[in-house]
Design an enzyme around this catalytic site. Sequence first.
Site, PDB file in Angstrom:
ATOM      1  CE  LYS A  93      -4.355  -2.005   1.303  1.00 30.00           C
ATOM      2  NZ  LYS A  93      -5.383  -2.263   2.303  1.00 30.00           N
ATOM      3  NE  ARG A 125      -7.564  -8.540   0.524  1.00 27.40           N
ATOM      4  CZ  ARG A 125      -7.142  -7.763  -0.475  1.00 27.40           C
ATOM      5  NH1 ARG A 125      -6.138  -6.934  -0.289  1.00 27.40           N
ATOM      6  NH2 ARG A 125      -7.722  -7.832  -1.647  1.00 27.40           N
TER       7      ARG A 125
HETATM    8  N1  HH2 Z   1      -7.404  -4.012   0.854  1.00 26.63           N
HETATM    9  C1  HH2 Z   1      -7.726  -4.062  -0.461  1.00 26.63           C
HETATM   10  C2  HH2 Z   1      -8.800  -4.847  -0.896  1.00 26.63           C
HETATM   11  N2  HH2 Z   1      -9.523  -5.594  -0.032  1.00 26.63           N
HETATM   12  N3  HH2 Z   1      -9.935  -6.339   2.167  1.00 26.63           N
HETATM   13  C3  HH2 Z   1      -9.647  -6.315   3.478  1.00 26.63           C
HETATM   14  N4  HH2 Z   1     -10.365  -7.052   4.346  1.00 26.63           N
HETATM   15  N5  HH2 Z   1      -8.621  -5.547   3.974  1.00 26.63           N
HETATM   16  C4  HH2 Z   1      -7.854  -4.757   3.163  1.00 26.63           C
HETATM   17  O1  HH2 Z   1      -6.956  -4.047   3.669  1.00 26.63           O
HETATM   18  C5  HH2 Z   1      -8.142  -4.760   1.752  1.00 26.63           C
HETATM   19  C6  HH2 Z   1      -9.212  -5.580   1.284  1.00 26.63           C
HETATM   20  C7  HH2 Z   1      -6.918  -3.289  -1.449  1.00 26.63           C
HETATM   21  O2  HH2 Z   1      -5.869  -4.045  -1.980  1.00 26.63           O
HETATM   22  P1  HH2 Z   1      -5.841  -4.791  -3.407  1.00 26.63           P
HETATM   23  O3  HH2 Z   1      -6.879  -5.849  -3.473  1.00 26.63           O
HETATM   24  O4  HH2 Z   1      -4.468  -5.250  -3.669  1.00 26.63           O
HETATM   25  O5  HH2 Z   1      -6.111  -3.643  -4.441  1.00 26.63           O
HETATM   26  P2  HH2 Z   1      -7.364  -3.213  -5.307  1.00 26.63           P
HETATM   27  O6  HH2 Z   1      -8.437  -2.789  -4.357  1.00 26.63           O
HETATM   28  O7  HH2 Z   1      -6.822  -2.090  -6.156  1.00 26.63           O
HETATM   29  O8  HH2 Z   1      -7.804  -4.405  -6.119  1.00 26.63           O
END
Ligand code: HH2
Length: 269
Positions: free
Chosen positions: A208, A242
């Site tokens: 992040k 995660r």
């Molecule tokens: N962060 C993201 C997405 N889902 N779910 C939970 N429970 N906690 C988190 O911190 C969280 C999440 C964002 O990360 P990512 O999936 O890599 O990115 P994007 O939203 O751009 O797909």
Amino acid sequence: MHQVMGIVNVTPDSFSDGGAFLDPRAAIAHGYRLAAEGAAILDVGGESTRPGAQPVDEGTELRRVVPVLEGLAQSGAQLSIDTFKPAVARAALERGATLVNDVTGLRRAPELAALVAEHGAQLCIMHSVGDPATMQDDPRYEDVVGEVRAFLERQLAFAIAEGVPRERILLDPGIGFGKSIEHNLTLLQRLAEIVDIGCPVLVGTSRKGFLGAIAGRDVQQRLGGTIATNVLALERGATVFRVHDVAPVADALAVAAATLAAKWPTKTS
Ligand code: HH2
């Protein structure tokens, strides 16, 4: 006892791996790789929630995630669906997902709680404010930990009232969702106050922006920061991590857990 949740983003626009796994075969192969590397849970998502992301309609999200969930049914990992849309959650639950990961913490669709209860699944309630499109526009709190904790307690009580047993609920402070760098750091420093609510706590810091800002690294070079924050979160009582880079984080957590216990082998799931 901790678990690594591997991220399977079936999206064209996720902030660190957008487009890499939009083809279902690529996403399924990636999920199998993450499971082999030690992910006990695979979190499948069909809509980016990065700051500034544009919403995706239900049909598109379903077309992205359903084949991937079907393809990962034999992966040996628990399947999680990262969505706040009831129709997507329902389709996933019908295809073997047993965890619904709602980044809106039941704000967008409170009826998700009853749906999870009906399927005997688990629910992750994450704190966030507003929508991805605007959430990073000058977020403000009087007391970020107190406000996040109060939100999680309120939504937890609601989910229990809707029939989800307390022991099937995970809580997440929502690192990066409507938070400044200092807000993220304060939540991680004082994570024990969220753990204190009494449910398992999930943290998502992987790659992040705040890690990049502190270390001066772009998005593909944030593994060091990801490991540091996950190890500290483990020490403060988090149990589900995660991440995109499962193998190195799983190693770091295994060594950190053994050190904290001064004991090996330690149970990892
Ligand atoms: N962060 C993201 C997405 N889902 N779910 C939970 N429970 N906690 C988190 O911190 C969280 C999440 C964002 O990360 P990512 O999936 O890599 O990115 P994007 O939203 O751009 O797909």
